[in-house]
Write a protein that holds these residues in place. Sequence first.
Motif, PDB file in Angstrom:
ATOM      1  N   UNK A 117       4.760  23.635 -11.631  1.00 28.32           N
ATOM      2  CA  UNK A 117       5.872  24.414 -11.083  1.00 28.32           C
ATOM      3  C   UNK A 117       6.686  23.355 -10.287  1.00 28.32           C
ATOM      4  N   UNK A 118       6.113  22.456  -9.757  1.00 31.19           N
ATOM      5  CA  UNK A 118       7.001  21.478  -9.045  1.00 31.19           C
ATOM      6  C   UNK A 118       7.794  20.512  -9.805  1.00 31.19           C
ATOM      7  N   UNK A 119       7.018  19.929 -10.966  1.00 33.36           N
ATOM      8  CA  UNK A 119       7.627  19.033 -11.861  1.00 33.36           C
ATOM      9  C   UNK A 119       9.126  19.285 -12.346  1.00 33.36           C
ATOM     10  N   UNK A 120       9.043  20.569 -12.598  1.00 35.23           N
ATOM     11  CA  UNK A 120      10.502  21.093 -13.029  1.00 35.23           C
ATOM     12  C   UNK A 120      11.424  21.367 -12.257  1.00 35.23           C
ATOM     13  N   UNK A 121      10.973  21.139 -11.045  1.00 32.08           N
ATOM     14  CA  UNK A 121      11.891  21.862  -9.909  1.00 32.08           C
ATOM     15  C   UNK A 121      13.047  21.117  -9.563  1.00 32.08           C
ATOM     16  N   UNK A 122      14.184  21.891  -9.038  1.00 33.67           N
ATOM     17  CA  UNK A 122      15.462  21.249  -8.427  1.00 33.67           C
ATOM     18  C   UNK A 122      15.303  20.061  -7.388  1.00 33.67           C
ATOM     19  N   UNK A 123      14.356  20.487  -6.584  1.00 34.51           N
ATOM     20  CA  UNK A 123      14.253  19.718  -5.234  1.00 34.51           C
ATOM     21  C   UNK A 123      13.778  18.107  -5.807  1.00 34.51           C
ATOM     22  N   UNK A 124      12.924  18.309  -6.760  1.00 38.81           N
ATOM     23  CA  UNK A 124      12.345  16.798  -7.228  1.00 38.81           C
ATOM     24  C   UNK A 124      13.339  16.052  -8.008  1.00 38.81           C
ATOM     25  N   UNK A 125      14.068  17.034  -8.987  1.00 39.67           N
ATOM     26  CA  UNK A 125      15.080  16.501  -9.751  1.00 39.67           C
ATOM     27  C   UNK A 125      16.238  15.807  -8.917  1.00 39.67           C
ATOM     28  N   UNK A 126      16.587  16.740  -7.873  1.00 37.85           N
ATOM     29  CA  UNK A 126      17.667  15.971  -7.154  1.00 37.85           C
ATOM     30  C   UNK A 126      17.124  14.841  -6.404  1.00 37.85           C
ATOM     31  N   UNK A 127      16.140  14.974  -5.707  1.00 35.51           N
ATOM     32  CA  UNK A 127      15.407  13.786  -5.173  1.00 35.51           C
ATOM     33  C   UNK A 127      15.525  12.356  -6.109  1.00 35.51           C
ATOM     34  N   UNK A 128      14.988  12.636  -7.300  1.00 34.35           N
ATOM     35  CA  UNK A 128      14.959  11.449  -8.105  1.00 34.35           C
ATOM     36  C   UNK A 128      16.276  11.095  -9.013  1.00 34.35           C
ATOM     37  N   UNK A 129      17.102  11.893  -8.918  1.00 40.61           N
ATOM     38  CA  UNK A 129      18.189  11.435  -9.955  1.00 40.61           C
ATOM     39  C   UNK A 129      19.527  11.537  -9.219  1.00 40.61           C
ATOM     40  N   UNK A 130      19.675  12.277  -7.888  1.00 41.99           N
ATOM     41  CA  UNK A 130      21.001  12.261  -7.356  1.00 41.99           C
ATOM     42  C   UNK A 130      21.230  10.957  -6.810  1.00 41.99           C
ATOM     43  N   UNK A 152       0.763  -1.022  -0.113  1.00 47.01           N
ATOM     44  CA  UNK A 152      -0.054   0.027  -0.137  1.00 47.01           C
ATOM     45  C   UNK A 152       0.868   1.168  -0.072  1.00 47.01           C
ATOM     46  N   UNK A 153       2.051   1.162   0.903  1.00 45.04           N
ATOM     47  CA  UNK A 153       2.510   2.493   0.963  1.00 45.04           C
ATOM     48  C   UNK A 153       3.309   2.860  -0.523  1.00 45.04           C
ATOM     49  N   UNK A 154       3.958   1.714  -1.051  1.00 44.00           N
ATOM     50  CA  UNK A 154       4.656   1.784  -2.369  1.00 44.00           C
ATOM     51  C   UNK A 154       3.654   2.378  -3.205  1.00 44.00           C
ATOM     52  N   UNK A 155       2.505   1.950  -3.287  1.00 43.83           N
ATOM     53  CA  UNK A 155       1.537   2.570  -4.443  1.00 43.83           C
ATOM     54  C   UNK A 155       1.209   4.041  -3.971  1.00 43.83           C
ATOM     55  N   UNK A 156       1.125   4.143  -2.597  1.00 48.85           N
ATOM     56  CA  UNK A 156       0.888   5.497  -2.271  1.00 48.85           C
ATOM     57  C   UNK A 156       2.145   6.769  -2.971  1.00 48.85           C
ATOM     58  N   UNK A 157       3.259   6.115  -2.450  1.00 51.25           N
ATOM     59  CA  UNK A 157       4.455   6.973  -2.923  1.00 51.25           C
ATOM     60  C   UNK A 157       4.533   7.282  -4.207  1.00 51.25           C
ATOM     61  N   UNK A 158       4.255   6.236  -5.070  1.00 55.52           N
ATOM     62  CA  UNK A 158       4.364   6.137  -6.542  1.00 55.52           C
ATOM     63  C   UNK A 158       3.505   7.276  -7.207  1.00 55.52           C
ATOM     64  N   UNK A 159       2.127   7.240  -6.671  1.00 55.93           N
ATOM     65  CA  UNK A 159       1.068   8.238  -7.156  1.00 55.93           C
ATOM     66  C   UNK A 159       1.646   9.600  -6.520  1.00 55.93           C
ATOM     67  N   UNK A 160       2.201   9.604  -5.282  1.00 61.24           N
ATOM     68  CA  UNK A 160       2.774  11.024  -4.738  1.00 61.24           C
ATOM     69  C   UNK A 160       3.700  11.720  -5.806  1.00 61.24           C
ATOM     70  N   UNK A 161       4.480  10.867  -6.061  1.00 52.68           N
ATOM     71  CA  UNK A 161       5.643  11.283  -6.987  1.00 52.68           C
ATOM     72  C   UNK A 161       5.075  11.622  -8.540  1.00 52.68           C
ATOM     73  N   UNK A 162       4.257  10.935  -8.979  1.00 52.22           N
ATOM     74  CA  UNK A 162       3.392  11.108 -10.208  1.00 52.22           C
ATOM     75  C   UNK A 162       2.787  12.675 -10.310  1.00 52.22           C
ATOM     76  N   UNK A 163       2.118  12.691  -8.889  1.00 56.42           N
ATOM     77  CA  UNK A 163       1.094  14.117  -8.702  1.00 56.42           C
ATOM     78  C   UNK A 163       2.453  15.405  -8.784  1.00 56.42           C
ATOM     79  N   UNK A 164       3.553  14.940  -8.023  1.00 58.59           N
ATOM     80  CA  UNK A 164       4.244  16.222  -8.029  1.00 58.59           C
ATOM     81  C   UNK A 164       5.038  16.312  -9.206  1.00 58.59           C
ATOM     82  N   UNK A 165       5.241  15.474 -10.274  1.00 57.17           N
ATOM     83  CA  UNK A 165       5.737  15.413 -11.484  1.00 57.17           C
ATOM     84  C   UNK A 165       4.888  16.312 -12.539  1.00 57.17           C
ATOM     85  N   UNK A 166       3.487  16.052 -12.203  1.00 56.06           N
ATOM     86  CA  UNK A 166       2.577  16.805 -13.022  1.00 56.06           C
ATOM     87  C   UNK A 166       2.149  18.155 -12.744  1.00 56.06           C
ATOM     88  N   UNK A 167       2.682  18.454 -11.484  1.00 57.82           N
ATOM     89  CA  UNK A 167       2.496  19.815 -11.161  1.00 57.82           C
ATOM     90  C   UNK A 167       3.457  20.786 -11.998  1.00 57.82           C
TER      91      UNK A 167
END
Lengths: 375, 550
Positions: free
Chosen positions: B212-225, B195-210
């Motif tokens: 302003x947040x999608x292109x943000x550094x914070x998200x990029x760093x989180x996902x790629x560093x 359940x938690x995994x599915x929820x986290x995935x949806x969360x990241x999706x939503x962030x990416x779709x936003x």
Amino acid sequence: MRTWGPLKWKILVKSKDGDFMDKERSPSQSPRSSAAAVAGGAPFLSISVTDPVKMGTGVQAYISYRVITKTNLPEFEGPEKIVIRRYSDFEWLHARLAEKYKGIFIPPLPEKNAVEKFRFSKEFIELRRQALDLFINRIASHPELKQSEDLRTFLQADEEQRMDRARSYETGIFKKPSDFLQMFKDVQSKVSDVVLGKEKPVEESTPEYEKLKNYIFELENHLAEAQKQAFRLVKRHRELGQSLADFGKAIKLLGACEGDLMEKVFSEVGSKSEMLSIKLQREADNLLFNFEEPLKDYVRAVQSIKLKVGSEEATKRFEHIVRLMNEELARFQEQKTADIGLAFHEFAKGQAKLAKDIADAWRSILPKLEACSTS
Amino acid sequence: MSSTAGRRRRRPSMATWRASSPSPPSTPPSPPPSTRSSPPPLPPPRRLALLSSRSSPPAPCPPPPSSIRPPTLTSPAPAPTPSPRAPPPSPHSSFASLKRSARAASSEYEHITVSDPETEAESAATSLVPGSALLHPTSLRRGDGQPTQVRRRFRDFVTLADRLAEAFRGHFVPPRPDKNTVESQVMQRDEFVAQRRAALQRYLWRLAEHPSIGPSDELRVFLQAEGKMPLPGSTDVASRMLDGAARLPRQLLGEETVAAPQDVVQPAKGGRDLLRLFKELKQSMVTDWAGVKPPLVEEDREFLEKKQKLQEWEQQLTSASQQAEALVKAQQDMGDTMGALGLAFIKLTKFETEEAMYDSQRIRAADSKCIATAAVKASRACRDLNAQTVNYLDTLHDHLSIMLSVHTAFADRASALLTVQTLMSDLASLQSRIEKLEAAASKIFGGDRARLRKVEELKETIRATEDAKFCALREYERIKENNRSELHRLDRERKEDFLEMLKGFVTSQVLASTLHCSIAFSGMVLEISVAINLASTAAVVLCTCYARLY
């Protein structure tokens, strides 16, 4: 001449104020018998149990039924007779027939006791009325039972015999003190048998008889399970109906927050939901009367047979019984196949109609939804 | 006005809904597979109640973290109850990808999956979930060749959420999944992890779709560093308080009277400046309780109207989502009971066929087999419908969680306003102190050196406070602007989402009922032909059947 035919269950229609109206005449009127009557001269006996009325008040309250007999048989007093009877009178008839015609499967009665608050609900009264009607007509269709004197008494005995009613403490017109005495005697002998360890050995019966017994016992289990699920299905229909209605309402309110075009769309969906909820409730009623009740009736019949084959007396007199029972069984099976076949048919039909209605209703608003998204 | 609206309101019971979403139908979705890949499979259907360990599945096997895969759909074939189901690992309904595909197409990331929880042995002291799992978010940025995979813990997600909350004040930042420590102990471990995994995935999706947040550094760093979490962690409340307590004496003695300008752009709460916290609290009391009109008020009438409407909307949304859950449950029950009915008739058929002594029994057995088959088919169709219903009505839940982020954004605005108000009344009081001192000083012949020096200090303080006020005001305006554009975006997306929801819901109902109708009709037709075989009653039965068929 065997005159039994499929006793069909009718489609019930609930009118706006919740009363049940028969769409057709009573089930005893199989087209064949009424056609025969019209042909003139052919013997017929047709009975209907109608017009349930609540009598009395409080704890003593009960339902009385009007029993209308139409016949051209000479044994009867006249071409038509109307009497008032209550459930315990039917019970009396059942008991008398069971005593006199030991080898025969007496048609089953509907359940005696019901939960107090449910006892006077419209549904329950109607179900019981139907079941009693079926009961009396099955007796009237049975080649031997229809000749019973007790049946005639039941159908014709008048208000003069109210004396008996007063004497039998308001428990039914035909209960006499001697009957009670007999009941006590039976109980006494049964108790003493058990106490003195006189449980009857069963080795006396044949394998054939045992097979019959096993069949009946297992059949009851399977049928009871099917009937239980059928009853649950009725409940599910009601629940789905209710939740659709609530959902529809909530969707409408949601739309009201949005305003203009969206509101219209929401309101359409909500209204359809509410409309379908009513259809579901109707189907639930249909299922109850035309699918679950026949199954229940089947279960009752099997249970009464079970009592018969399981009883000590039957086991003792098995030779005589078995011959009679085989005839009866054949007859029973045929009748049941027809009855249940019809019930299945009604089930399938009801479901098909409901599904079609649902599909049509939702389909009708799709164009509007499409139009919205393109705008 | 008061900033006491907590960051987290009562959360809708999304947990139950999520866990129960049944397996999807077997019809494949229409959009091209390249926009989304299939997220890891969800646990198979079960009742909405959280318990019922009988049907709890093993952790579904996740897809390998490779590049984009087309959504694979196995047709779910659960046997009718009560037999326990062996869960076929069916992918999370790819209908999620049907929704908002336009938005997905413009998102910064082509796909994000969270998979492969592995347990890292760790002392219980540092985490509430003993041996908490390590999650592997995999992401593919648009334009990149290869997907990147990193390792993150749940608390890294928490950190990400906190950093985003700070950086995007006034925006509708999607709320992160709950910590849920109580639930994690009630549920089976595997269910909880899935359940938690599915929820986290949806969360990241939503962030990416936003936008302003999608292109943000914070998200990029989180996902790629690669390697350890690069964003600074949030410190716990206790140490913040300690730091703040250390500063307080100096503040009270007047050595650090003004919040530095860069500090005022952060809310007072959660910071180390206790004095500022105290001042703002006092200000809010003055405004709310004493009814004193503050120097600056929320004037934007449009905003206030909007806020009111949103409150009503949220109320109705809550009720609608509750009714939706009830509807799903009712549909599920219907499917289950239909299946049980079918099963009962199958048993009856088998029994009668074995024991048949009369022809009529065989006919009856054939009839009941008909009904049994129809009932079982209907039960499956009902389950499929329910899967789709859950998927479409999920929009209601999604928007409830959006409302949470709206509340946060409004709270950001209110707190920024409070900061400005506090600074303004600070200025006012400083000014009046100066006036009093100057008045007193002028009465003394030759000037009062001590007092004049004090006046100079105060003037200095005023200058600093003016600077701070300027920053705070600017921040407030910025947040207001964020609010406005986000509300605009929400309006648009809400219309799109709900229209899609209604369309999907209605369409799935049409399809399912049409199917149900044909199932029932086929059962009926068979019975008529069977009834014809009943020699003695052929004519009668036929007549009645035709009469009924109108």
